[in-house]
Design a protein around this motif. Structure first.
Motif, PDB file in Angstrom:
ATOM      1  N   PRO A  86      95.954 134.395  21.746  1.00 22.25           N
ATOM      2  CA  PRO A  86      97.084 133.453  21.796  1.00 22.25           C
ATOM      3  C   PRO A  86      98.308 134.051  21.113  1.00 22.25           C
ATOM      4  O   PRO A  86      98.183 134.784  20.141  1.00 22.25           O
ATOM      5  CB  PRO A  86      96.557 132.229  21.028  1.00 22.25           C
ATOM      6  CG  PRO A  86      95.521 132.771  20.102  1.00 22.25           C
ATOM      7  CD  PRO A  86      94.879 133.919  20.844  1.00 22.25           C
ATOM      8  N   SER A  87      99.464 133.739  21.642  1.00 23.78           N
ATOM      9  CA  SER A  87     100.691 134.304  21.085  1.00 23.78           C
ATOM     10  C   SER A  87     101.088 133.568  19.808  1.00 23.78           C
ATOM     11  O   SER A  87     100.783 132.383  19.631  1.00 23.78           O
ATOM     12  CB  SER A  87     101.829 134.195  22.101  1.00 23.78           C
ATOM     13  OG  SER A  87     102.217 132.842  22.251  1.00 23.78           O
ATOM     14  N   PRO A  88     101.788 134.263  18.895  1.00 22.87           N
ATOM     15  CA  PRO A  88     102.328 133.583  17.720  1.00 22.87           C
ATOM     16  C   PRO A  88     103.205 132.403  18.103  1.00 22.87           C
ATOM     17  O   PRO A  88     103.257 131.405  17.387  1.00 22.87           O
ATOM     18  CB  PRO A  88     103.145 134.684  17.015  1.00 22.87           C
ATOM     19  CG  PRO A  88     102.484 135.955  17.431  1.00 22.87           C
ATOM     20  CD  PRO A  88     102.046 135.722  18.858  1.00 22.87           C
ATOM     21  N   GLY A  89     103.888 132.504  19.253  1.00 24.83           N
ATOM     22  CA  GLY A  89     104.744 131.421  19.719  1.00 24.83           C
ATOM     23  C   GLY A  89     103.987 130.162  20.079  1.00 24.83           C
ATOM     24  O   GLY A  89     104.590 129.087  20.195  1.00 24.83           O
ATOM     25  N   MET A  90     102.678 130.269  20.276  1.00 23.09           N
ATOM     26  CA  MET A  90     101.835 129.090  20.497  1.00 23.09           C
ATOM     27  C   MET A  90     101.168 128.646  19.197  1.00 23.09           C
ATOM     28  O   MET A  90     101.065 127.460  18.905  1.00 23.09           O
ATOM     29  CB  MET A  90     100.755 129.396  21.541  1.00 23.09           C
ATOM     30  CG  MET A  90     101.271 129.563  22.950  1.00 23.09           C
ATOM     31  SD  MET A  90     102.064 128.072  23.596  1.00 23.09           S
ATOM     32  CE  MET A  90     100.674 126.934  23.576  1.00 23.09           C
ATOM     33  N   VAL A  91     100.700 129.609  18.411  1.00 22.55           N
ATOM     34  CA  VAL A  91      99.900 129.287  17.221  1.00 22.55           C
ATOM     35  C   VAL A  91     100.739 128.662  16.117  1.00 22.55           C
ATOM     36  O   VAL A  91     100.357 127.624  15.544  1.00 22.55           O
ATOM     37  CB  VAL A  91      99.178 130.547  16.704  1.00 22.55           C
ATOM     38  CG1 VAL A  91      98.552 130.296  15.327  1.00 22.55           C
ATOM     39  CG2 VAL A  91      98.090 130.970  17.693  1.00 22.55           C
ATOM     40  N   TYR A  92     101.883 129.251  15.796  1.00 21.87           N
ATOM     41  CA  TYR A  92     102.639 128.764  14.639  1.00 21.87           C
ATOM     42  C   TYR A  92     103.222 127.367  14.828  1.00 21.87           C
ATOM     43  O   TYR A  92     103.150 126.540  13.917  1.00 21.87           O
ATOM     44  CB  TYR A  92     103.711 129.788  14.236  1.00 21.87           C
ATOM     45  CG  TYR A  92     103.097 131.009  13.595  1.00 21.87           C
ATOM     46  CD1 TYR A  92     102.741 131.014  12.247  1.00 21.87           C
ATOM     47  CD2 TYR A  92     102.813 132.143  14.343  1.00 21.87           C
ATOM     48  CE1 TYR A  92     102.152 132.113  11.656  1.00 21.87           C
ATOM     49  CE2 TYR A  92     102.221 133.252  13.765  1.00 21.87           C
ATOM     50  CZ  TYR A  92     101.889 133.232  12.424  1.00 21.87           C
ATOM     51  OH  TYR A  92     101.292 134.326  11.851  1.00 21.87           O
ATOM     52  N   PRO A  93     103.782 127.046  16.003  1.00 21.22           N
ATOM     53  CA  PRO A  93     104.211 125.655  16.191  1.00 21.22           C
ATOM     54  C   PRO A  93     103.040 124.667  16.149  1.00 21.22           C
ATOM     55  O   PRO A  93     103.205 123.529  15.703  1.00 21.22           O
ATOM     56  CB  PRO A  93     104.863 125.680  17.586  1.00 21.22           C
ATOM     57  CG  PRO A  93     105.303 127.082  17.773  1.00 21.22           C
ATOM     58  CD  PRO A  93     104.239 127.908  17.112  1.00 21.22           C
ATOM     59  N   THR A  94     101.870 125.105  16.600  1.00 16.45           N
ATOM     60  CA  THR A  94     100.698 124.229  16.542  1.00 16.45           C
ATOM     61  C   THR A  94     100.277 123.993  15.095  1.00 16.45           C
ATOM     62  O   THR A  94      99.879 122.879  14.728  1.00 16.45           O
ATOM     63  CB  THR A  94      99.527 124.836  17.342  1.00 16.45           C
ATOM     64  OG1 THR A  94      99.951 125.064  18.682  1.00 16.45           O
ATOM     65  CG2 THR A  94      98.329 123.902  17.354  1.00 16.45           C
ATOM     66  N   LEU A  95     100.384 125.010  14.265  1.00 14.33           N
ATOM     67  CA  LEU A  95     100.107 124.838  12.839  1.00 14.33           C
ATOM     68  C   LEU A  95     101.097 123.854  12.211  1.00 14.33           C
ATOM     69  O   LEU A  95     100.730 123.029  11.371  1.00 14.33           O
ATOM     70  CB  LEU A  95     100.176 126.187  12.112  1.00 14.33           C
ATOM     71  CG  LEU A  95      99.007 127.142  12.349  1.00 14.33           C
ATOM     72  CD1 LEU A  95      99.290 128.493  11.711  1.00 14.33           C
ATOM     73  CD2 LEU A  95      97.715 126.546  11.813  1.00 14.33           C
ATOM     74  N   THR A  96     102.353 123.965  12.610  1.00 16.69           N
ATOM     75  CA  THR A  96     103.366 123.018  12.131  1.00 16.69           C
ATOM     76  C   THR A  96     102.965 121.591  12.485  1.00 16.69           C
ATOM     77  O   THR A  96     103.038 120.674  11.655  1.00 16.69           O
ATOM     78  CB  THR A  96     104.740 123.336  12.759  1.00 16.69           C
ATOM     79  OG1 THR A  96     105.147 124.640  12.364  1.00 16.69           O
ATOM     80  CG2 THR A  96     105.781 122.320  12.320  1.00 16.69           C
ATOM     81  N   MET A  97     102.518 121.387  13.721  1.00 10.73           N
ATOM     82  CA  MET A  97     102.116 120.061  14.168  1.00 10.73           C
ATOM     83  C   MET A  97     100.898 119.552  13.396  1.00 10.73           C
ATOM     84  O   MET A  97     100.845 118.393  12.974  1.00 10.73           O
ATOM     85  CB  MET A  97     101.817 120.084  15.669  1.00 10.73           C
ATOM     86  CG  MET A  97     101.561 118.717  16.265  1.00 10.73           C
ATOM     87  SD  MET A  97     101.453 118.772  18.069  1.00 10.73           S
ATOM     88  CE  MET A  97     103.119 119.318  18.471  1.00 10.73           C
ATOM     89  N   LEU A  98      99.913 120.419  13.185  1.00 11.45           N
ATOM     90  CA  LEU A  98      98.723 120.029  12.421  1.00 11.45           C
ATOM     91  C   LEU A  98      99.105 119.624  10.994  1.00 11.45           C
ATOM     92  O   LEU A  98      98.551 118.663  10.442  1.00 11.45           O
ATOM     93  CB  LEU A  98      97.720 121.180  12.382  1.00 11.45           C
ATOM     94  CG  LEU A  98      96.900 121.412  13.652  1.00 11.45           C
ATOM     95  CD1 LEU A  98      96.150 122.743  13.561  1.00 11.45           C
ATOM     96  CD2 LEU A  98      95.921 120.264  13.884  1.00 11.45           C
ATOM     97  N   ASP A  99     100.050 120.351  10.435  1.00 17.50           N
ATOM     98  CA  ASP A  99     100.519 120.036   9.086  1.00 17.50           C
ATOM     99  C   ASP A  99     101.209 118.679   9.069  1.00 17.50           C
ATOM    100  O   ASP A  99     100.961 117.837   8.197  1.00 17.50           O
ATOM    101  CB  ASP A  99     101.473 121.141   8.615  1.00 17.50           C
ATOM    102  CG  ASP A  99     101.847 121.004   7.148  1.00 17.50           C
ATOM    103  OD1 ASP A  99     101.091 120.360   6.390  1.00 17.50           O
ATOM    104  OD2 ASP A  99     102.891 121.548   6.752  1.00 17.50           O
ATOM    105  N   GLU A 100     102.070 118.429  10.059  1.00 15.43           N
ATOM    106  CA  GLU A 100     102.802 117.168  10.115  1.00 15.43           C
ATOM    107  C   GLU A 100     101.860 115.986  10.399  1.00 15.43           C
ATOM    108  O   GLU A 100     102.136 114.857   9.985  1.00 15.43           O
ATOM    109  CB  GLU A 100     103.892 117.253  11.181  1.00 15.43           C
ATOM    110  CG  GLU A 100     105.008 118.221  10.803  1.00 15.43           C
ATOM    111  CD  GLU A 100     106.024 118.401  11.917  1.00 15.43           C
ATOM    112  OE1 GLU A 100     105.707 118.017  13.063  1.00 15.43           O
ATOM    113  OE2 GLU A 100     107.110 118.925  11.641  1.00 15.43           O
ATOM    114  N   MET A 101     100.770 116.243  11.113  1.00 19.14           N
ATOM    115  CA  MET A 101      99.783 115.200  11.400  1.00 19.14           C
ATOM    116  C   MET A 101      98.894 114.906  10.185  1.00 19.14           C
ATOM    117  O   MET A 101      98.129 113.944  10.194  1.00 19.14           O
ATOM    118  CB  MET A 101      98.906 115.622  12.582  1.00 19.14           C
ATOM    119  CG  MET A 101      99.653 115.706  13.907  1.00 19.14           C
ATOM    120  SD  MET A 101      98.662 116.503  15.214  1.00 19.14           S
ATOM    121  CE  MET A 101      97.404 115.247  15.476  1.00 19.14           C
TER     122      MET A 101
END
Length: 197
Positions: A86-101
């Motif tokens: 998976p690209s960093p462009g997919m992983v890092y925004p997903t981590l942001t979302m998990l953090d916000e959730m």
């Protein structure tokens, strides 16, 4: 919204190895690429996970042990035998979302990279979605198995032989259109025979 630094992929952003063998194959399950922005040269990109599925995969990996973004990318690559990165462009925004959730939180660290650990809410979420998580990791294992079968040395050798034969025969000056059509017909016939095996 928090932002996370993108750590360079050791092979470069454009060289994610979501393919089988050195040349790759062309259809779903055989060299199909991940999310938009991934893969080699933009060939036939298809999603491996949608955004919700990727969140669950990352959350489960973080629940197994605290990890930062680069470690998550490498973990998925290892789980699929190198067939999907998976690209960093997919992983890092997903981590942001998990953090916000509230499903993950940052681990205090002196290093530049931000590691994450699962929260109690994240653990509950994983338990509630256990069947889906198990199915997603089974899919990763299936990709690894397929990679192992299709990337075997005899398959690579045969694909390279085909490529070299095409270059040698069709690369000549003055090749007739009928010769090209005949070569394509031979390849199509071979493909049909393989499908019937």
């Amino acid at each position: 919204m928090r932002s996370f630094h993108h750590h360079p992929h050791p092979h470069g952003e454009g060289s994610h190895k979501h393919h089988f063998g050195p040349r790759g194959f062309g259809r779903h399950g055989h060299g199909w690429h991940g999310d938009p922005g991934e893969g080699r040269g933009g060939r036939g990109r298809r999603r491996v996970f949608d955004s919700g599925e990727l969140r669950l995969v990352l959350l489960k990996l973080i629940a197994d042990q605290p990890r930062h973004g680069y470690e998550l990318i490498r973990a998925i690559e290892e789980l699929t035998g190198g067939s999907y990165v998976p690209s960093p462009g997919m992983v890092y925004p997903t981590l942001t979302m998990l953090d916000e959730m509230g499903h993950v939180s940052e681990v205090k660290s002196d290093g530049a990279r931000k590691a994450f650990t699962v929260t109690p809410d994240g653990t509950v979420h994983l338990l509630e979605r256990k069947a889906e998580v198990d199915a997603l990791f089974a899919r990763l294992a299936e990709l690894a198995s397929l990679q192992e079968r299709t990337d075997a040395a005899p398959v690579r050798r045969a694909m390279n032989n085909l490529r070299e034969a095409l270059i040698h025969r069709l690369g000549r000056a003055g090749v007739q259109k009928q010769t090209v059509h005949d070569a394509v017909a031979i390849i199509d016939e071979a493909a049909q025979k393989i499908e019937r095996l």
